[in-house]
Design a protein around this motif. Structure first.
Motif, mmCIF file in Angstrom:
data_model
loop_
_atom_site.group_PDB
_atom_site.id
_atom_site.type_symbol
_atom_site.label_atom_id
_atom_site.label_comp_id
_atom_site.label_asym_id
_atom_site.label_seq_id
_atom_site.Cartn_x
_atom_site.Cartn_y
_atom_site.Cartn_z
ATOM 1 N N ARG A 1 4.377 2.897 10.542
ATOM 2 C CA ARG A 1 4.386 2.247 9.217
ATOM 3 C C ARG A 1 4.942 0.822 9.294
ATOM 4 O O ARG A 1 4.572 -0.028 8.492
ATOM 5 C CB ARG A 1 5.195 3.073 8.229
ATOM 6 C CG ARG A 1 4.501 4.384 7.908
ATOM 7 C CD ARG A 1 5.114 5.054 6.726
ATOM 8 N NE ARG A 1 4.445 6.311 6.450
ATOM 9 C CZ ARG A 1 4.783 7.130 5.469
ATOM 10 N NH1 ARG A 1 5.796 6.825 4.679
ATOM 11 N NH2 ARG A 1 4.137 8.251 5.258
ATOM 12 N N ASN B 1 0.497 -0.324 3.995
ATOM 13 C CA ASN B 1 1.083 0.888 3.414
ATOM 14 C C ASN B 1 0.903 0.912 1.896
ATOM 15 O O ASN B 1 0.847 -0.146 1.252
ATOM 16 C CB ASN B 1 2.595 0.947 3.716
ATOM 17 C CG ASN B 1 2.855 1.224 5.187
ATOM 18 O OD1 ASN B 1 2.094 1.921 5.839
ATOM 19 N ND2 ASN B 1 3.933 0.673 5.707
ATOM 20 N N GLU C 1 4.661 4.613 0.323
ATOM 21 C CA GLU C 1 4.963 4.608 1.768
ATOM 22 C C GLU C 1 5.941 3.480 2.100
ATOM 23 O O GLU C 1 6.870 3.639 2.878
ATOM 24 C CB GLU C 1 3.684 4.428 2.593
ATOM 25 C CG GLU C 1 2.788 5.647 2.648
ATOM 26 C CD GLU C 1 1.437 5.379 3.291
ATOM 27 O OE1 GLU C 1 0.807 6.354 3.745
ATOM 28 O OE2 GLU C 1 0.988 4.198 3.330
#
Lengths: 188, 173
Positions: free
Chosen positions: B9, B16, B20
Motif C-alpha cells: 500500500r 489506494n 485503505e
C-alpha cells in the motif's frame, strides 16, 4: 472544429482532417513511444505505424472510446510487440539514449542532472517486464489515471496496482543504489 | 494486517482507496520501519515526477507530421488493391473458395466413377460389317435349297415328259 466532426471527415477520406488528428495527437504518442523504446528514430517509426493503422481502421472507430485512448492502445501494443520480440537489454538502451530527442531543460546544470536522471530511469525501466514497464510509463511518467491505463492495457485496477508495486519497488531500489554509490543524495 | 501488507500500500499510496489510505496512515503513525520506507518511496516518486515533467518531443514535429501523412497517402493510393486484397483475405471469400474447391473435387470424383461404371456396363459398339464378301449362310442356303428344288422339279418334269412320250409311243404302236 469538434473532434467528432474531424473524425467523421477523416473517416470519409479527408486527408486534411486526418492531418489535424495527426498534429494534435502526435506529441502524446511520440512521448509514450520514446519512453518505451528509448530511441527517437524507433519512436517516430512507431508513431507513423500507429497513425497508418488508425487511418486503415478509422471506420471501426466507436465514439464511446476516446480517440486518444484508442491511439495510445495502438502505439502501446506496437511498442510491447517490439519489446517482447527484440528482448532489448539495458546496455543496448544505454548506447541508444546518447542520441535522443529534444527535452526541455531550463539550465545547463539542470540539463546535466536531468539527463543523468533520464538515463538512469531508462536503464532501470529496461529491466522491468514489458507489462510492468507499460504500467509504469503510462501511470508514473505519462501521469494517466488508473482507469485510462486499464483501458489502454486491458487490465483490471487490481492488476495495475500489482504491476505498479513491482515496478515502483524495482525503480526505487535502482535509484537508491545509484544515488548511494555516487553520493548524489540531492533529493528534496 | 502486517507490515508486509502495508508495504504494498505504501508503493501504491495514490492508488489506494480513501479507507485503505486512512488505515495505512494510522499504521504509519506508530510503525517506525514502515514510516521510513514510506518516506523513501515518496522521495523516489518525487524524483520520477521530475522525469515525468519532461516530455520527449520529436526533433521536428512538422517533419514527423509530414512523414506520417506521406505514409498515409501511400496507403490511400494503394487502397483499391488493399481493399481487394483485404476482401479476398476475408473469411467469407476463403469459405466460398474452399466450398467451391470441395464441390469441384466432388464433381470430378463423381464423374470419374460414372465413367468407370458405364464403361463396365455398356459394351463397345460392334464394328459395322465390312463391305467385302461376307458369307451369309442363311441366304446362301436359301438359294442353294431353291436351286436344288428347281433341279429336282426339272428332273421330275423331264422324267414325266419322257414317261408321257413313251406312253404315247406305246399307244401309237
Amino acid at each position: 472544429m469538434a473532434e467528432q466532426e474531424i473524425i467523421r471527415k477523416a473517416t470519409e477520406g479527408n486527408a486534411e482532417a486526418f492531418r489535424l488528428i495527426v498534429s494534435q495527437h502526435q506529441p502524446l504518442l511520440y512521448s509514450v513511444a520514446y519512453r518505451f523504446l528509448g530511441n527517437g528514430q524507433d519512436a517516430e517509426d512507431m508513431v507513423q505505424e500507429a497513425f497508418i493503422r488508425l487511418w486503415k481502421n478509422l471506420s471501426k472507430y466507436r465514439a464511446d472510446v476516446k480517440l486518444s485512448t484508442w491511439l495510445y492502445k495502438i502505439v502501446v501494443n506496437l511498442c510491447l510487440d517490439v519489446l517482447k520480440s527484440s528482448h532489448r537489454r539495458h546496455q543496448e538502451n544505454l548506447v541508444e539514449i546518447k542520441e535522443k530527442s529534444k527535452m526541455n531543460y531550463s539550465s545547463a546544470d539542470d540539463e546535466m542532472n536531468i539527463r543523468e536522471l533520464h538515463e538512469l530511469i531508462q536503464e532501470a525501466a529496461s529491466e522491468l517486464t514489458p507489462r510492468q514497464k507499460a504500467v509504469f510509463i503510462l501511470r508514473d511518467l505519462e501521469e494517466m489515471n488508473v482507469e485510462e491505463v486499464g483501458k489502454i492495457l486491458s487490465m483490471s485496477p487490481g492488476n495495475i496496482k500489482s504491476n505498479l508495486y513491482y515496478a515502483r519497488r524495482q525503480m526505487s531500489e535502482k535509484l537508491k543504489q545509484y544515488y548511494q554509490t555516487t553520493d548524489k543524495i540531492t533529493i528534496q | 494486517m502486517n507490515c508486509r501488507d502495508f508495504e504494498r500500500r505504501i508503493y501504491s499510496y495514490e492508488e489506494n482507496t480513501p479507507s485503505e489510505r486512512k488505515l495505512l496512515d494510522q499504521h504509519l503513525d506508530h510503525c517506525e520501519a514502515c514510516k521510513q520506507l514510506a518516506q523513501e518511496v515518496f522521495q523516489w516518486q518525487a524524483v520520477i515526477k521530475k522525469e515525468a515533467a519532461l516530455k520527449p518531443e520529436p526533433g521536428s514535429p512538422h517533419q514527423l507530421t509530414q512523414r506520417i501523412m506521406n505514409g498515409v497517402m501511400k496507403e490511400k493510393s494503394g487502397s483499391i488493391i488493399d481493399v481487394l486484397a483485404d476482401y479476398l483475405d476475408s473469411f467469407f471469400v476463403r469459405f466460398a473458395v474452399g466450398t467451391l474447391a470441395i464441390l469441384l473435387i466432388s464433381f470430378f470424383i463423381y464423374e470419374q466413377q460414372v465413367t468407370v461404371y458405364s464403361s463396365s456396363v455398356h459394351k463397345e459398339p460392334t464394328k459395322k460389317a465390312n463391305h467385302g464378301p461376307v458369307l451369309n449362310m442363311a441366304s446362301y442356303m436359301r438359294t442353294y435349297v431353291k436351286r436344288i428344288e428347281n433341279e429336282k422339279a426339272k428332273a421330275h418334269t423331264s422324267r414325266y415328259s419322257y414317261y408321257k412320250s413313251k406312253q404315247a409311243e406305246k399307244n401309237n404302236l
